[in-house]
Motif scaffolding. Structure first.
Motif, PDB file in Angstrom:
ATOM      1  N   ASN A   1      -9.691  -6.226  -1.628  1.00  0.00           N
ATOM      2  CA  ASN A   1     -10.447  -4.980  -1.503  1.00  0.00           C
ATOM      3  C   ASN A   1      -9.511  -3.769  -1.446  1.00  0.00           C
ATOM      4  OD1 ASN A   1     -12.718  -3.318  -1.206  1.00  0.00           O
ATOM      5  ND2 ASN A   1     -12.549  -3.406   1.020  1.00  0.00           N
ATOM      6  N   ASP A   2      -8.415  -3.887  -0.687  1.00  0.00           N
ATOM      7  CA  ASP A   2      -7.443  -2.798  -0.614  1.00  0.00           C
ATOM      8  C   ASP A   2      -6.789  -2.562  -1.971  1.00  0.00           C
ATOM      9  OD1 ASP A   2      -8.047  -2.523   2.035  1.00  0.00           O
ATOM     10  OD2 ASP A   2      -6.198  -3.447   2.778  1.00  0.00           O
ATOM     11  N   ALA A   3      -6.491  -3.631  -2.695  1.00  0.00           N
ATOM     12  CA  ALA A   3      -5.902  -3.492  -4.030  1.00  0.00           C
ATOM     13  C   ALA A   3      -6.890  -2.814  -4.978  1.00  0.00           C
ATOM     14  CB  ALA A   3      -5.483  -4.846  -4.570  1.00  0.00           C
TER      15      ALA A   3
ATOM     16  N   GLN B   1      -9.141  -0.622  -4.104  1.00  0.00           N
ATOM     17  CA  GLN B   1      -9.148   0.800  -3.743  1.00  0.00           C
ATOM     18  C   GLN B   1      -7.932   1.517  -4.324  1.00  0.00           C
ATOM     19  OE1 GLN B   1     -11.869   2.086  -2.440  1.00  0.00           O
ATOM     20  NE2 GLN B   1     -12.629  -0.006  -2.430  1.00  0.00           N
ATOM     21  N   HIS B   2      -6.771   0.853  -4.295  1.00  0.00           N
ATOM     22  CA  HIS B   2      -5.574   1.439  -4.911  1.00  0.00           C
ATOM     23  C   HIS B   2      -5.775   1.595  -6.415  1.00  0.00           C
ATOM     24  CE1 HIS B   2      -2.721   1.626  -1.578  1.00  0.00           C
ATOM     25  NE2 HIS B   2      -3.264   0.494  -1.140  1.00  0.00           N
ATOM     26  N   CYS B   3      -6.396   0.608  -7.035  1.00  0.00           N
ATOM     27  CA  CYS B   3      -6.658   0.660  -8.476  1.00  0.00           C
ATOM     28  C   CYS B   3      -7.609   1.812  -8.803  1.00  0.00           C
ATOM     29  CB  CYS B   3      -7.246  -0.668  -8.939  1.00  0.00           C
ATOM     30  SG  CYS B   3      -7.616  -0.743 -10.698  1.00  0.00           S
ATOM     31  N   LYS B   4      -8.650   1.985  -8.015  1.00  0.00           N
ATOM     32  CA  LYS B   4      -9.600   3.082  -8.250  1.00  0.00           C
ATOM     33  C   LYS B   4      -8.925   4.434  -8.110  1.00  0.00           C
ATOM     34  CE  LYS B   4     -13.887   0.764  -6.964  1.00  0.00           C
ATOM     35  NZ  LYS B   4     -14.996   0.717  -5.998  1.00  0.00           N
TER      36      LYS B   4
ATOM     37  N   ASP C   1       1.075  -2.951  -9.518  1.00  0.00           N
ATOM     38  CA  ASP C   1       1.155  -1.606  -8.943  1.00  0.00           C
ATOM     39  C   ASP C   1       0.062  -1.383  -7.899  1.00  0.00           C
ATOM     40  OD1 ASP C   1       3.308  -1.008 -10.580  1.00  0.00           O
ATOM     41  OD2 ASP C   1       2.025  -0.199 -12.179  1.00  0.00           O
ATOM     42  N   ASP C   2      -1.039  -2.096  -8.035  1.00  0.00           N
ATOM     43  CA  ASP C   2      -2.126  -1.999  -7.053  1.00  0.00           C
ATOM     44  C   ASP C   2      -1.935  -2.997  -5.917  1.00  0.00           C
ATOM     45  OD1 ASP C   2      -3.397  -0.179  -8.823  1.00  0.00           O
ATOM     46  OD2 ASP C   2      -4.239  -1.867  -9.934  1.00  0.00           O
ATOM     47  N   LEU C   3      -1.415  -4.160  -6.253  1.00  0.00           N
ATOM     48  CA  LEU C   3      -1.304  -5.233  -5.276  1.00  0.00           C
ATOM     49  C   LEU C   3      -0.164  -5.020  -4.280  1.00  0.00           C
ATOM     50  CD1 LEU C   3      -2.541  -7.914  -4.454  1.00  0.00           C
ATOM     51  CD2 LEU C   3      -0.986  -9.044  -6.038  1.00  0.00           C
ATOM     52  N   VAL C   4       0.955  -4.480  -4.743  1.00  0.00           N
ATOM     53  CA  VAL C   4       2.126  -4.313  -3.877  1.00  0.00           C
ATOM     54  C   VAL C   4       1.828  -3.414  -2.673  1.00  0.00           C
ATOM     55  CG1 VAL C   4       4.474  -3.369  -3.778  1.00  0.00           C
ATOM     56  CG2 VAL C   4       3.827  -4.903  -5.632  1.00  0.00           C
ATOM     57  N   PRO C   5       1.217  -2.221  -2.851  1.00  0.00           N
ATOM     58  CA  PRO C   5       0.934  -1.412  -1.653  1.00  0.00           C
ATOM     59  C   PRO C   5      -0.109  -2.052  -0.733  1.00  0.00           C
ATOM     60  CG  PRO C   5       0.349  -0.190  -3.654  1.00  0.00           C
ATOM     61  CD  PRO C   5       0.906  -1.494  -4.069  1.00  0.00           C
ATOM     62  N   ALA C   6      -1.061  -2.788  -1.308  1.00  0.00           N
ATOM     63  CA  ALA C   6      -2.064  -3.466  -0.472  1.00  0.00           C
ATOM     64  C   ALA C   6      -1.408  -4.544   0.364  1.00  0.00           C
ATOM     65  CB  ALA C   6      -3.162  -4.058  -1.352  1.00  0.00           C
ATOM     66  N   LEU C   7      -0.479  -5.280  -0.220  1.00  0.00           N
ATOM     67  CA  LEU C   7       0.232  -6.320   0.532  1.00  0.00           C
ATOM     68  C   LEU C   7       1.146  -5.729   1.589  1.00  0.00           C
ATOM     69  CD1 LEU C   7       1.126  -8.809  -2.331  1.00  0.00           C
ATOM     70  CD2 LEU C   7      -0.463  -9.212  -0.446  1.00  0.00           C
TER      71      LEU C   7
END
Length: 129
Positions: free
Chosen positions: A75-77, A79-82, A109-115
């Motif tokens: 879900n966080d990834a 949100q980063h993607c959006k 690029d979306d997954l790294v900040p979420a992790l």
């Protein structure tokens, strides 16, 4: 002899009974719930980590917690993607008429900040550069 409600030992026992009843209800619901991660997979990784349990409810509880963690990260990834795609306005989107369902593609690029929000460090392999 009447004791005040605050000093009564039965008040704490009622709370324990209520929480015990809620816990037993939760465990009954847990037995009927099928998590996304199969119990055998969770049990395998728990055994690899040195954890053994004969109680299948405990394995199911850990599977549920793992599913929740993965769901939160996904879900966080998203949100980063959006946020990333909303900042990249293209000419083709300006020329389109009418509402269209947007499809999102999750990238590293979306997954790294979420992790990173969960204390997990991930890096792109060098061959994807």
């Amino acid at each position: 002899m009447q004791m005040s409600r605050m000093g009564s030992p039965s008040v704490g026992m009622e709370d324990d009974i209520g929480s015990g009843h809620a816990l037993s209800d939760f465990l009954l619901q847990l037995e009927n719930y099928n998590p996304s991660i199969p119990d055998s997979v969770v049990a395998y990784y728990l055994n690899m980590a040195g954890f053994e349990s004969q109680d299948p409810r405990l394995v199911r509880l850990i599977a549920l917690a793992s599913q929740k963690l993965l769901s939160d990260i996904a879900n966080d990834a998203l949100q980063h993607c959006k946020m990333r795609t909303s900042s990249q306005v293209t000419q083709t989107s300006k020329n389109q008429k009418g509402p269209k369902e947007k499809k999102y593609v999750m990238t590293m690029d979306d997954l790294v900040p979420a992790l990173q929000e969960y204390g997990i460090t991930a890096k792109k392999p060098h061959y994807f550069v």
